[in-house]
Write a protein that holds these residues in place. Structure first.
Motif, PDB file in Angstrom:
ATOM      1  N   LEU A  33     -15.841  57.077  86.895  1.00  0.00           N
ATOM      2  CA  LEU A  33     -16.942  56.604  86.064  1.00  0.00           C
ATOM      3  C   LEU A  33     -16.552  56.659  84.597  1.00  0.00           C
ATOM      4  O   LEU A  33     -15.749  57.495  84.183  1.00  0.00           O
ATOM      5  CB  LEU A  33     -18.190  57.453  86.302  1.00  0.00           C
ATOM      6  CG  LEU A  33     -18.692  57.548  87.745  1.00  0.00           C
ATOM      7  CD1 LEU A  33     -19.945  58.421  87.815  1.00  0.00           C
ATOM      8  CD2 LEU A  33     -18.953  56.165  88.334  1.00  0.00           C
ATOM      9  N   ALA A  34     -17.137  55.770  83.812  1.00  0.00           N
ATOM     10  CA  ALA A  34     -16.866  55.740  82.373  1.00  0.00           C
ATOM     11  C   ALA A  34     -17.591  56.897  81.695  1.00  0.00           C
ATOM     12  O   ALA A  34     -18.780  57.113  81.926  1.00  0.00           O
ATOM     13  CB  ALA A  34     -17.320  54.422  81.774  1.00  0.00           C
ATOM     14  N   SER A  35     -16.877  57.638  80.850  1.00  0.00           N
ATOM     15  CA  SER A  35     -17.517  58.692  80.062  1.00  0.00           C
ATOM     16  C   SER A  35     -17.905  58.192  78.675  1.00  0.00           C
ATOM     17  O   SER A  35     -18.793  58.747  78.043  1.00  0.00           O
ATOM     18  CB  SER A  35     -16.609  59.922  79.959  1.00  0.00           C
ATOM     19  OG  SER A  35     -15.333  59.566  79.464  1.00  0.00           O
ATOM     20  N   TRP A  36     -17.239  57.133  78.197  1.00  0.00           N
ATOM     21  CA  TRP A  36     -17.672  56.418  76.996  1.00  0.00           C
ATOM     22  C   TRP A  36     -17.021  55.051  76.969  1.00  0.00           C
ATOM     23  O   TRP A  36     -15.955  54.857  77.568  1.00  0.00           O
ATOM     24  CB  TRP A  36     -17.385  57.183  75.704  1.00  0.00           C
ATOM     25  CG  TRP A  36     -15.947  57.544  75.430  1.00  0.00           C
ATOM     26  CD1 TRP A  36     -15.332  58.717  75.726  1.00  0.00           C
ATOM     27  CD2 TRP A  36     -14.947  56.718  74.795  1.00  0.00           C
ATOM     28  NE1 TRP A  36     -14.017  58.677  75.326  1.00  0.00           N
ATOM     29  CE2 TRP A  36     -13.759  57.473  74.741  1.00  0.00           C
ATOM     30  CE3 TRP A  36     -14.966  55.434  74.250  1.00  0.00           C
ATOM     31  CZ2 TRP A  36     -12.578  56.969  74.181  1.00  0.00           C
ATOM     32  CZ3 TRP A  36     -13.786  54.924  73.697  1.00  0.00           C
ATOM     33  CH2 TRP A  36     -12.615  55.692  73.664  1.00  0.00           C
ATOM     34  N   LEU A  37     -17.678  54.114  76.294  1.00  0.00           N
ATOM     35  CA  LEU A  37     -17.164  52.767  76.095  1.00  0.00           C
ATOM     36  C   LEU A  37     -17.422  52.375  74.649  1.00  0.00           C
ATOM     37  O   LEU A  37     -18.470  52.707  74.090  1.00  0.00           O
ATOM     38  CB  LEU A  37     -17.865  51.771  77.025  1.00  0.00           C
ATOM     39  CG  LEU A  37     -17.663  51.965  78.534  1.00  0.00           C
ATOM     40  CD1 LEU A  37     -18.650  51.091  79.304  1.00  0.00           C
ATOM     41  CD2 LEU A  37     -16.241  51.634  78.936  1.00  0.00           C
ATOM     42  N   ALA A  38     -16.478  51.674  74.053  1.00  0.00           N
ATOM     43  CA  ALA A  38     -16.624  51.233  72.669  1.00  0.00           C
ATOM     44  C   ALA A  38     -16.039  49.839  72.532  1.00  0.00           C
ATOM     45  O   ALA A  38     -14.876  49.616  72.893  1.00  0.00           O
ATOM     46  CB  ALA A  38     -15.933  52.191  71.709  1.00  0.00           C
ATOM     47  N   LEU A  39     -16.827  48.902  72.039  1.00  0.00           N
ATOM     48  CA  LEU A  39     -16.368  47.542  71.815  1.00  0.00           C
ATOM     49  C   LEU A  39     -16.098  47.371  70.326  1.00  0.00           C
ATOM     50  O   LEU A  39     -17.020  47.439  69.508  1.00  0.00           O
ATOM     51  CB  LEU A  39     -17.420  46.539  72.283  1.00  0.00           C
ATOM     52  CG  LEU A  39     -16.966  45.082  72.318  1.00  0.00           C
ATOM     53  CD1 LEU A  39     -15.917  44.868  73.405  1.00  0.00           C
ATOM     54  CD2 LEU A  39     -18.160  44.154  72.555  1.00  0.00           C
ATOM     55  N   ASP A  52     -29.792  54.016  78.043  1.00  0.00           N
ATOM     56  CA  ASP A  52     -29.904  52.715  77.379  1.00  0.00           C
ATOM     57  C   ASP A  52     -28.612  51.910  77.391  1.00  0.00           C
ATOM     58  O   ASP A  52     -28.626  50.723  77.043  1.00  0.00           O
ATOM     59  CB  ASP A  52     -30.343  52.912  75.925  1.00  0.00           C
ATOM     60  CG  ASP A  52     -31.695  53.600  75.819  1.00  0.00           C
ATOM     61  OD1 ASP A  52     -32.574  53.284  76.630  1.00  0.00           O
ATOM     62  OD2 ASP A  52     -31.848  54.459  74.938  1.00  0.00           O
ATOM     63  N   ALA A  53     -27.491  52.533  77.775  1.00  0.00           N
ATOM     64  CA  ALA A  53     -26.199  51.858  77.692  1.00  0.00           C
ATOM     65  C   ALA A  53     -26.112  50.609  78.559  1.00  0.00           C
ATOM     66  O   ALA A  53     -25.604  49.577  78.097  1.00  0.00           O
ATOM     67  CB  ALA A  53     -25.070  52.833  78.033  1.00  0.00           C
ATOM     68  N   HIS A  62     -21.755  52.852  87.301  1.00  0.00           N
ATOM     69  CA  HIS A  62     -20.373  53.058  86.881  1.00  0.00           C
ATOM     70  C   HIS A  62     -20.258  53.834  85.566  1.00  0.00           C
ATOM     71  O   HIS A  62     -19.171  53.940  85.002  1.00  0.00           O
ATOM     72  CB  HIS A  62     -19.653  51.709  86.747  1.00  0.00           C
ATOM     73  CG  HIS A  62     -19.295  51.109  88.071  1.00  0.00           C
ATOM     74  ND1 HIS A  62     -20.181  50.337  88.801  1.00  0.00           N
ATOM     75  CD2 HIS A  62     -18.168  51.185  88.827  1.00  0.00           C
ATOM     76  CE1 HIS A  62     -19.614  49.949  89.922  1.00  0.00           C
ATOM     77  NE2 HIS A  62     -18.389  50.451  89.962  1.00  0.00           N
ATOM     78  N   LEU A  63     -21.362  54.358  85.087  1.00  0.00           N
ATOM     79  CA  LEU A  63     -21.359  55.178  83.882  1.00  0.00           C
ATOM     80  C   LEU A  63     -21.642  56.622  84.257  1.00  0.00           C
ATOM     81  O   LEU A  63     -22.550  56.903  85.055  1.00  0.00           O
ATOM     82  CB  LEU A  63     -22.421  54.681  82.893  1.00  0.00           C
ATOM     83  CG  LEU A  63     -22.313  53.227  82.431  1.00  0.00           C
ATOM     84  CD1 LEU A  63     -23.455  52.895  81.474  1.00  0.00           C
ATOM     85  CD2 LEU A  63     -20.966  52.960  81.771  1.00  0.00           C
ATOM     86  N   GLY A  64     -20.875  57.547  83.694  1.00  0.00           N
ATOM     87  CA  GLY A  64     -21.112  58.960  83.933  1.00  0.00           C
ATOM     88  C   GLY A  64     -22.458  59.393  83.371  1.00  0.00           C
ATOM     89  O   GLY A  64     -23.070  58.701  82.552  1.00  0.00           O
ATOM     90  N   PRO A  65     -22.933  60.585  83.772  1.00  0.00           N
ATOM     91  CA  PRO A  65     -24.277  61.033  83.361  1.00  0.00           C
ATOM     92  C   PRO A  65     -24.440  61.218  81.866  1.00  0.00           C
ATOM     93  O   PRO A  65     -25.556  61.130  81.354  1.00  0.00           O
ATOM     94  CB  PRO A  65     -24.445  62.358  84.111  1.00  0.00           C
ATOM     95  CG  PRO A  65     -23.050  62.786  84.466  1.00  0.00           C
ATOM     96  CD  PRO A  65     -22.283  61.534  84.687  1.00  0.00           C
ATOM     97  N   ASN A  66     -23.347  61.478  81.142  1.00  0.00           N
ATOM     98  CA  ASN A  66     -23.409  61.659  79.689  1.00  0.00           C
ATOM     99  C   ASN A  66     -22.708  60.540  78.935  1.00  0.00           C
ATOM    100  O   ASN A  66     -22.329  60.695  77.771  1.00  0.00           O
ATOM    101  CB  ASN A  66     -22.793  63.008  79.303  1.00  0.00           C
ATOM    102  CG  ASN A  66     -23.534  64.179  79.916  1.00  0.00           C
ATOM    103  OD1 ASN A  66     -24.765  64.234  79.865  1.00  0.00           O
ATOM    104  ND2 ASN A  66     -22.791  65.099  80.519  1.00  0.00           N
ATOM    105  N   ALA A  67     -22.525  59.397  79.596  1.00  0.00           N
ATOM    106  CA  ALA A  67     -21.793  58.286  78.988  1.00  0.00           C
ATOM    107  C   ALA A  67     -22.576  57.698  77.821  1.00  0.00           C
ATOM    108  O   ALA A  67     -23.801  57.769  77.767  1.00  0.00           O
ATOM    109  CB  ALA A  67     -21.522  57.208  80.032  1.00  0.00           C
TER     110      ALA A  67
END
Length: 302
Positions: free
Chosen positions: A169-175, A123-124, A105-110
Motif C-alpha cells: 500500500l502507498a504510505s504517501w504520494l506526491a505529484l 480525503d486522498a 491501495h492507500l495505507g491507513p496514514n497515507a
C-alpha cells in the motif's frame, strides 16, 4: 470519461550513455525500470556511498529501521517489486474513477500532495480523482521503499513520487510539476542543504545541515538510507571521498508547495560523465527537511 491509453515518451534529461557511465562510477548498474531490467539501482561495487537501513522520517515519510551509517561500499537497493504493481493499480482506478479501489491501495496514514494542497487518508482518493485521469509516460523507477514515474494529466507532464509499504500500500504520494528553471528562486533552507553536499570542511558542513535538517530526518537514494544529522553528514563525506573533485550543482530552482519540495541536480567532474538526478522531499512547519529521496539518471520509456 475513461482513458486507459499508455503513450510513449522519452525523458529529455542527460544522455543514456552518460547516465550509464556515471552510475557505473558510483557503483551502480544502469537505471532501466522495474520490468525485469536493471533499474534505479542494481548491484553495487565498493565505491557506493551510504548503507541500507535507516529509519522513518517525520511527516509520514516512512522507513524500514536501522541506524545512520558512514558509507563504505554497502550494496545498492534493488528495485522494489511492489512499486510497479501499485502504480498500475492506482492508474487503473483513476481511469475508472473508482474511489473505493483507490482507497484500498492507500495505507491507513497515507497522504497525497499536489499543487492544490495536501490531503490525508480519508480525503486522498477524492483529491486524486478530481485531478483527472493519468497516463503513464515512463517505467516505474524504484529503490528501497520509494518510487517515481512520469505521468501526463490533462496534457501536463509531472512526476508522481511515492512510497510503498511491505503490505503493497502507498504510505504517501506526491505529484510534482517541473520545478522552476532559475536556481536563484530556491529558499534559504534548501540552498543550505544543497551547499552542504559541496562543503569540504566538517564544521561548516555540520552547520549547514543544522540549518536545514530536522531531528530524525531521513535521506534515501539508491546507495544510502540514513536518518538524523550524523547519518546525512556521513553520507555526504562518503560521497566526497568516493568522488574527489566532483561537483554537485542544482540545475533548477526548487518547487516548494504545501510542505513538498522537488528540484533537479547534476554531478560533474571526477573523470565521469555528467549525471543528472532529482530529489523530492518534505519540510516541516519550521521549514526543516524531514525527508529527501534522491533518484539517479533519466526515466526510461514505458
Amino acid at each position: 470519461m475513461k482513458n486507459k491509453q499508455r503513450s510513449l515518451w522519452f525523458w529529455t534529461g542527460c544522455s543514456r550513455a552518460a547516465a550509464m557511465g556515471a552510475l557505473t562510477l558510483l557503483g551502480l548498474q544502469p537505471a532501466c525500470g522495474d520490468d525485469g531490467d536493471a533499474s534505479g539501482a542494481g548491484a553495487a561495487s565498493g565505491t557506493s556511498v551510504g548503507t541500507a537501513g535507516g529509519g522513518g522520517a517525520p511527516d509520514g515519510a516512512g522507513g524500514s529501521g536501522g541506524s545512520a551509517a558512514q558509507g563504505g561500499g554497502a550494496p545498492a537497493s534493488e528495485p522494489n517489486p511492489l512499486a510497479a504493481p501499485l502504480v498500475d493499480s492506482l492508474t487503473r482506478a483513476l481511469s475508472d474513477g473508482d474511489e473505493a479501489t483507490l482507497a484500498a491501495h492507500l495505507g491507513p496514514n497515507a497522504f497525497y500532495v499536489d499543487a492544490e494542497g495536501r490531503s490525508d487518508a480519508a480525503d486522498a482518493p477524492r483529491a486524486l480523482i478530481d485531478g483527472g485521469p493519468w497516463i503513464i509516460e515512463s517505467r516505474v523507477d524504484s529503490h528501497h521503499d520509494v518510487f517515481r514515474v512520469q505521468v501526463r494529466r490533462n496534457d501536463e507532464m509531472s512526476v508522481l513520487f511515492g512510497a510503498v509499504g511491505d503490505d503493497g500500500l502507498a504510505s504517501w504520494l506526491a505529484l510534482a510539476a517541473p520545478p522552476p528553471s532559475d536556481p536563484a528562486s530556491t529558499s534559504p533552507g534548501i540552498r543550505a542543504y544543497q551547499q552542504a553536499w559541496m562543503e569540504g570542511e566538517e564544521e561548516e558542513r555540520a552547520a549547514l545541515i543544522e540549518q536545514c535538517w530536522a531531528d530524525g530526518a531521513r535521506y534515501v537514494d539508491p546507495t544510502a538510507d540514513v536518518t538524523g544529522r550524523p547519518g546525512l553528514e556521513g553520507t555526504i563525506a562518503a560521497f566526497q571521498s568516493a568522488l574527489p573533485g566532483a561537483t554537485l550543482v542544482p540545475t533548477s530552482g526548487a518547487l516548494e508547495a504545501h510542505g513538498l519540495v522537488h528540484f533537479l541536480w547534476r554531478i560533474e567532474g571526477a573523470g565521469m560523465p555528467p549525471l543528472d538526478g532529482m530529489d523530492v522531499g518534505f519540510v516541516d512547519g519550521a521549514g526543516a527537511l524531514t525527508l529527501i529521496a534522491g533518484f539517479f539518471g533519466p526515466l526510461s520509456p514505458p
